[in-house]
Design a protein around this motif. Structure first.
Motif, PDB file in Angstrom:
ATOM      1  N   GLN A 191       0.861  -1.188   0.000  1.00 19.36           N
ATOM      2  CA  GLN A 191       0.000   0.000   0.000  1.00 19.36           C
ATOM      3  C   GLN A 191       0.895   1.236   0.000  1.00 19.36           C
ATOM      4  OE1 GLN A 191      -2.551   0.685   3.452  1.00 19.36           O
ATOM      5  NE2 GLN A 191      -3.950   1.939   2.247  1.00 19.36           N
ATOM      6  N   TYR A 192       0.590   2.165  -0.895  1.00 20.76           N
ATOM      7  CA  TYR A 192       1.345   3.427  -1.041  1.00 20.76           C
ATOM      8  C   TYR A 192       0.716   4.491  -0.144  1.00 20.76           C
ATOM      9  CZ  TYR A 192       2.798   7.721  -3.617  1.00 20.76           C
ATOM     10  OH  TYR A 192       3.264   8.959  -3.980  1.00 20.76           O
ATOM     11  N   GLN A 193       1.569   5.213   0.583  1.00 22.88           N
ATOM     12  CA  GLN A 193       1.057   6.236   1.509  1.00 22.88           C
ATOM     13  C   GLN A 193       0.222   7.286   0.770  1.00 22.88           C
ATOM     14  OE1 GLN A 193       4.019   4.818   1.680  1.00 22.88           O
ATOM     15  NE2 GLN A 193       4.625   4.523   3.802  1.00 22.88           N
ATOM     16  N   ALA A 194       0.630   7.632  -0.430  1.00 21.04           N
ATOM     17  CA  ALA A 194      -0.179   8.506  -1.297  1.00 21.04           C
ATOM     18  C   ALA A 194      -0.586   9.818  -0.643  1.00 21.04           C
ATOM     19  CB  ALA A 194      -1.418   7.755  -1.810  1.00 21.04           C
ATOM     20  N   ALA A 663     -10.765   5.290   6.205  1.00 22.92           N
ATOM     21  CA  ALA A 663     -10.735   5.471   4.741  1.00 22.92           C
ATOM     22  C   ALA A 663      -9.516   4.775   4.151  1.00 22.92           C
ATOM     23  CB  ALA A 663     -10.719   6.965   4.398  1.00 22.92           C
ATOM     24  N   GLN A 664      -8.354   4.956   4.774  1.00 24.60           N
ATOM     25  CA  GLN A 664      -7.143   4.301   4.265  1.00 24.60           C
ATOM     26  C   GLN A 664      -7.240   2.780   4.405  1.00 24.60           C
ATOM     27  OE1 GLN A 664      -3.838   6.176   6.277  1.00 24.60           O
ATOM     28  NE2 GLN A 664      -4.053   8.061   5.112  1.00 24.60           N
ATOM     29  N   GLU A 672      -6.652  -0.298  -3.160  1.00 27.52           N
ATOM     30  CA  GLU A 672      -5.251   0.119  -3.322  1.00 27.52           C
ATOM     31  C   GLU A 672      -4.323  -1.075  -3.390  1.00 27.52           C
ATOM     32  OE1 GLU A 672      -3.935   3.104  -0.528  1.00 27.52           O
ATOM     33  OE2 GLU A 672      -6.017   3.603  -0.101  1.00 27.52           O
ATOM     34  N   SER A 685       1.125   5.849 -11.270  1.00 36.61           N
ATOM     35  CA  SER A 685       0.513   7.182 -11.277  1.00 36.61           C
ATOM     36  C   SER A 685      -0.730   7.125 -10.397  1.00 36.61           C
ATOM     37  CB  SER A 685       0.107   7.573 -12.699  1.00 36.61           C
ATOM     38  OG  SER A 685      -0.978   6.754 -13.113  1.00 36.61           O
ATOM     39  N   LEU A 686      -1.262   8.305 -10.060  1.00 40.11           N
ATOM     40  CA  LEU A 686      -2.494   8.314  -9.260  1.00 40.11           C
ATOM     41  C   LEU A 686      -3.698   7.910 -10.099  1.00 40.11           C
ATOM     42  CD1 LEU A 686      -2.253  11.354  -6.816  1.00 40.11           C
ATOM     43  CD2 LEU A 686      -1.583   8.972  -6.474  1.00 40.11           C
ATOM     44  N   GLU A 687      -3.530   7.894 -11.414  1.00 37.07           N
ATOM     45  CA  GLU A 687      -4.618   7.401 -12.251  1.00 37.07           C
ATOM     46  C   GLU A 687      -4.721   5.881 -12.100  1.00 37.07           C
ATOM     47  OE1 GLU A 687      -4.157   7.883 -16.445  1.00 37.07           O
ATOM     48  OE2 GLU A 687      -6.249   7.389 -16.833  1.00 37.07           O
ATOM     49  N   TYR A 689      -3.255   4.088  -9.556  1.00 34.89           N
ATOM     50  CA  TYR A 689      -3.356   3.675  -8.150  1.00 34.89           C
ATOM     51  C   TYR A 689      -4.657   4.231  -7.594  1.00 34.89           C
ATOM     52  CZ  TYR A 689      -2.058   2.633  -3.370  1.00 34.89           C
ATOM     53  OH  TYR A 689      -2.039   2.114  -2.084  1.00 34.89           O
ATOM     54  N   LEU A 691      -7.332   5.404  -5.253  1.00 37.11           N
ATOM     55  CA  LEU A 691      -7.507   5.856  -3.871  1.00 37.11           C
ATOM     56  C   LEU A 691      -8.986   6.036  -3.550  1.00 37.11           C
ATOM     57  CD1 LEU A 691      -4.621   8.437  -3.963  1.00 37.11           C
ATOM     58  CD2 LEU A 691      -4.762   6.541  -2.330  1.00 37.11           C
ATOM     59  N   PRO A 692      -9.353   5.901  -2.280  1.00 36.97           N
ATOM     60  CA  PRO A 692     -10.759   6.109  -1.914  1.00 36.97           C
ATOM     61  C   PRO A 692     -11.197   7.549  -2.180  1.00 36.97           C
ATOM     62  CG  PRO A 692      -9.535   5.091  -0.095  1.00 36.97           C
ATOM     63  CD  PRO A 692      -8.534   5.525  -1.121  1.00 36.97           C
ATOM     64  N   LEU A 693     -12.401   7.694  -2.721  1.00 33.35           N
ATOM     65  CA  LEU A 693     -12.988   9.007  -2.990  1.00 33.35           C
ATOM     66  C   LEU A 693     -14.154   9.236  -2.028  1.00 33.35           C
ATOM     67  CD1 LEU A 693     -13.090   8.712  -6.886  1.00 33.35           C
ATOM     68  CD2 LEU A 693     -11.422   9.984  -5.513  1.00 33.35           C
ATOM     69  N   ALA A 694     -14.671  10.467  -2.063  1.00 28.24           N
ATOM     70  CA  ALA A 694     -15.791  10.784  -1.172  1.00 28.24           C
ATOM     71  C   ALA A 694     -16.953   9.807  -1.371  1.00 28.24           C
ATOM     72  CB  ALA A 694     -16.250  12.218  -1.419  1.00 28.24           C
TER      73      ALA A 694
ATOM     74  N   GLU B  43      -5.561  14.191 -11.950  1.00 30.95           N
ATOM     75  CA  GLU B  43      -6.181  13.083 -11.239  1.00 30.95           C
ATOM     76  C   GLU B  43      -6.583  13.458  -9.808  1.00 30.95           C
ATOM     77  OE1 GLU B  43      -7.847   9.517 -11.436  1.00 30.95           O
ATOM     78  OE2 GLU B  43      -6.719  10.378 -13.108  1.00 30.95           O
ATOM     79  N   TYR B 138     -13.064  12.397   4.181  1.00 29.95           N
ATOM     80  CA  TYR B 138     -14.099  13.222   3.545  1.00 29.95           C
ATOM     81  C   TYR B 138     -15.267  13.651   4.441  1.00 29.95           C
ATOM     82  CZ  TYR B 138     -11.628  11.485  -0.581  1.00 29.95           C
ATOM     83  OH  TYR B 138     -10.657  11.149  -1.492  1.00 29.95           O
TER      84      TYR B 138
END
Lengths: 764, 155
Positions: A191-194, A663-664, A672, A685-687, A689, A691-694, B43, B138
């Motif tokens: 898992q990447y800290q991101a 969330a993480q 992830e 890239s973040l595209e 990888y 990540l959780p969104l709202a 992104e 969020y």
């Protein structure tokens, strides 16, 4: 009015909301140069030649440096194994080979592209299985020559970077006598800290010293590591902190700092800034390690646990960093939640030709808990016992001991956690009303409050405000901007506006163990309390003379000192400070704290043993998920956290830590993953990888259990990590429940879900 | 090439090569460093600014495309009285942690609330589908939106 438990706005909020806050990447100046790094394009190889002549001749280029320009030194958190620049061998894709400083970032990048690298790719050790095979090529053929920082006596051999063994012969007897043996194998990906702010650093070499600007979780670690790389004394390096755009463990060891420092030295002392692009950041970030755990439990007819065997292989990547300690985490956690009988733990950290892994929030504990909890569900299912009931039967309690012999004084809080959870979400009701494709998981866990030392100096200013000098960092958590601020304000009865906390500066403040392991509020808050008590003593001494009253008759209320029972007698802290400054000298006091070691059995294990599990906290989580059988998507529809916190200093801060950690955890459980193919990351890239969104997040229901800790500041313990420890576990158990198939690998992707559904249908 | 545009109400005139992104021009030429770069591929949304009221990822938006446009960045939000109601709501709800994504969230939500003063939860979440926050999970950002709407209704 007490400030404890109040939702004070964090002190850095305005700067962060207006754009005024300065992150390292915002550092600017007329003489600023820009650095760029040549990184290895291959996971393993031998450097035959590096030709920098063309690069050096390009316009704007100030210097091009390689291993021949750097000190012949190796650096490392535990094991000194890494050189600043690869000299001969490269061990992972992204390892630094050369560095350039130029007038503009574009010129620096062009110069890097102009370096001619003659490099022969060699056979890479891409995964742990390959690394542990007989006659496997060694990632570090010269491993014996590396100098351990913390003593010679821990086992490492060939591709095993570090190891811990706790072997109890009684385990074999338990398995011989078992009526039932339950066995599982689990895997988890990296898992990447991101953090949203990619790493950056500014280095300045002046007057024989290096000054480094960096938004870093652990400035003193930067100081020490840069000193190792550049072969100078630590006091020759000064590290100045900036706002940190998130860290989560990814900014605990040096990244770009030593390169910025040495580039400045070779550029006549001009400041040099280096900024990672997102791909560089992913390729070189010490992400949470991938791991494989084999877990086997011996049970009697009644389902009592007689013994357990646990073999854990953790992927270290090419250099060990902080990871060398982590087998210890597995050992301590193995006996921290359930009574498991006799136990054997073998935890190994394995070198591979991949990016070095590191400590992401909830180090090693996150996947350990996921595996332990899935294993508990499996045992309960085999026995035909309710999963919650089976956990309650086996919970540790007050007075039980960890495998190290450390006594858990308040482990009954686990049972209390289940009771609190039952009040919020009655278990049988949830199960009875469960809709199709819904599943429920319930899990329990214990976590630490990191014990690393911290220090605070408090200065009473002549205007009655208090300055807090500390190298503690606020990585965004609020531990300093809410926690320490509120704690100091409370001690003096001052509004939070009257407290000024300095940014970290290793030239100014004493050692601090960094924002890691949920430690800052607890450790630095305690240090602040010690300093506050001493400063208050000085204040009363001065006030006693001013008021012509006995010291014991004085009280400090709302920032004023007066004689008890005489409200008109009050004098302000400002007047006291002014009087003190011109009569006896300015008032200031210091406090330092680290958790005292607890007794343990030194014979409990051999290998890399971190001897104790400091200031434990206790937690229970419940999740309800909904699986879409057509798309394979999993949605977490309900999530409840019961978290023991010691004492809540700022409810909004605690909520932010728990919601953010969940969330993480959901991200790790469902989306992830840094996948490795041929020793390289697929996600770059973040595209790629995810990540959780709202839209992915439920509003977490939070129940805090306050159980003030005798030594914590007003009773506070660590809060930042515990909620991630159990999130992947609870989601994995819920998804397994929804589909009726075991998910023993995280993340659980839509493909995995569909495959399980199809597999189940075939079976029927 | 000459770029003339307005940034936070101020007219600006710059000589550019033409390939620059709006983000680089704001940060490097105008020293408006409140807008952040998180990924440079549109992104993460940390670089969100408003172009004639529309939220765009400035890291993949050509600066020259902003010719004669009005740009708003996080630096333009606060009023002479201090934080505006959205910024205040973020502070009070705990919608800020590390703060690196915050300018992007503020600008995206400014665009949303200008268009829909009373968005429902689905509209808010949809609007935020291009903004990543790694710290908060969020919830407190969504709460800040609700708090801001309440505050603006009272005003």
């Amino acid at each position: 009015m007490s400030l404890l438990g109040e939702n004070l706005v964090r002190t850095d909020a305005v700067g962060k909301l207006t754009g005024e806050a300065r992150y390292t990447v915002d550092y600017d100046g007329k003489d600023l140069l820009h650095g760029s790094l040549l990184r290895s394009p291959v996971p393993a190889g031998l450097i035959k030649a590096i030709d920098t002549t063309v690069a050096e001749s390009l316009p704007g280029v100030r210097c091009v440096i390689t291993a021949k320009d750097a000190p012949d030194a190796r650096a490392g958190w535990v094991l000194r194994e890494q050189a600043l620049f690869a000299r001969k061998q490269v061990r992972f894709e992204g390892e630094v080979i050369a560095a350039v400083a130029a007038d503009t970032p574009e010129q620096a990048r062009e110069a890097v592209a102009a370096i001619i690298l003659d490099l022969a790719e060699t056979q890479a050790v891409g995964d742990m299985e390959t690394a542990l095979a007989e006659n496997a090529p060694l990632v570090h053929p010269e491993w014996k020559s590396y100098q351990p920082v913390s003593g010679e006596d821990y086992p490492r051999h060939g591709n095993i970077a570090s190891e811990l063994m706790a072997d109890d012969d009684a385990v074999d007897v338990a398995f011989e006598n078992a009526d039932l043996i339950v066995e599982d194998e689990f895997t988890s990906n990296r898992q990447y800290q991101a953090y949203i702010e990619p790493k950056s650093a500014v280095g300045i070499y002046r007057d024989g010293r290096y000054t480094i600007h960096t938004g870093h979780q652990y400035p003193f670690n930067v100081r020490d590591r840069v000193a190792q790389y550049l072969d100078v004394r630590p006091s020759q390096v000064r590290v100045i902190g900036h706002s940190i755009g998130g860290g989560f463990g990814g900014k605990l060891d040096t990244g770009l700092e030593p390169y910025a420092a040495i580039l400045s030295k070779f550029s006549g002392g001009r400041p040099v800034k280096i900024v990672n692009n997102r791909t560089e950041d992913i390729l070189t970030c010490p992400s949470r390690e991938n791991a494989v755990i084999k877990m086997r439990s011996a049970l009697d007819k009644q389902g009592n646990l007689l013994g357990r065997e646990l073999i854990c292989h953790m992927d270290n990547g090419a250099y060990s960093g902080e990871m060398a300690f982590m087998p210890s985490v597995i050992f301590h956690l193995a006996g921290s939640v359930y009574k498991v009988g006799n136990i054997r733990v073998i935890a190994r950290l394995v070198y591979t030709n991949t990016a070095p892994t590191g400590a992401m929030r909830g180090v090693s504990g996150v996947y350990f808990c996921a595996f332990q909890e899935r294993h508990m569900d499996h045992i309960a299912d085999e026995l035909g016992v309710d999963r919650r009931e089976y956990r309650l039967r086996n919970l540790v309690g007050n007075g039980d001991t960890l495998l190290s012999g450390q006594v858990l004084d308040d482990a009954d809080l686990l049972r209390k956690g289940f009771e609190k959870m039952e009040e919020a979400a009655p278990w049988s009701q949830l199960n009875d009303n469960k809709k199709p494709w819904h599943g429920i998981g319930i899990c329990a866990g214990t976590w630490i409050t990191n014990s690393m030392p911290g220090s605070v100096q408090l200065i009473l200013n002549e205007d009655g405000t208090v300055t807090v000098v500390t190298a503690a960092t606020d990585n965004g958590s609020g531990a300093v901007s809410m926690g320490i601020t509120q704690i100091v304000a409370e001690h003096f009865g001052l509004p939070a506006d009257d407290i000024v906390v300095t940014m970290p500066d290793t030239d100014v403040a004493a050692y601090d163990g960094g924002s890691q392991g949920s430690r800052t509020t607890h450790i630095v808050g305690r240090a602040a309390g010690i300093a506050a008590d001493e400063l208050k003593g000085m204040i009363f001494d001065v006030a006693s003379g001013m008021l012509e009253a006995g010291r014991d008759d004085l009280e400090l209320v709302n920032g004023q000192v007066g004689v008890v029972g005489y409200p008109d007698s009050r004098i302000s802290l400002g007047d006291i400070a002014m009087t003190a400054t011109w009569t006896r000298g300015p008032l200031s006091a210091s406090g330092s704290y680290t958790t005292a070691p607890v007794p343990y059995n030194p014979g409990c294990a051999s290998g890399m043993l971190f001897p104790f599990f400091p200031t434990p906290t206790y937690h229970v989580h419940l999740a309800e998920v909904e699986v879409n059988p057509v798309t394979g998507n999993v949605r977490v529809v309900r999530y409840i956290v019961v978290q023991e916190v010691g004492r809540v200093i700022n409810p909004a801060g605690v909520r932010g830590q728990i919601q953010g950690a969940v969330a993480q955890g959901i991200g790790h459980a469902l989306y992830e993953s840094l996948r490795i193919r041929d020793s390289r990351y697929l996600e770059r890239s973040l595209e790629a990888y995810r990540l959780p969104l709202a839209v992915d997040m439920p509003e977490v229901e939070i129940i805090t259990m306050e159980h003030p800790h005798a030594l914590g500041p007003f009773g506070a313990k660590g809060v930042g990590e515990p909620a991630i420890i159990l999130a992947p576990a609870t989601v994995a158990c819920a998804v397994s429940d929804a589909i009726g198939r075991p998910f023993n690998s995280i993340p659980i992707t839509p493909e995995d879900v569909l495959e399980a559904i199809v597999g189940k249908e075939k079976q029927l | 090439m000459e770029l003339t545009f307005k940034v936070n109400g101020h007219p600006e005139r710059l000589e550019l090569e033409g390939h620059e992104t709006l983000l680089d021009v704001l940060r490097d030429d105008l020293n408006l460093t409140g807008t952040k770069e998180g990924c440079r591929e549109g992104e993460c949304g940390a670089c969100t600014v408003l172009v004639n009221g529309r939220a765009v990822d400035s890291c993949i938006y050509a600066a020259m495309a902003a010719q004669d446009m009005e740009i708003e960045t996080v630096e333009g939000l606060a009023t002479s009285d201090g934080l505006n109601s959205l910024q205040n709501a973020f502070a009070e709800s705990g919608g800020v942690q590390c703060g690196f994504c915050t300018p992007g969230f503020l600008m995206m939500l400014t665009a949303l609330l200008d268009k829909y003063p009373h968005p429902d939860r689905v509209q808010v979440r949809d609007a935020l589908s291009g903004n990543i926050c790694r710290c908060t999970g969020y919830a407190q950002i969504e709460e800040a939106v609700e708090r801001c709407i309440r505050q603006r209704t009272i005003e």
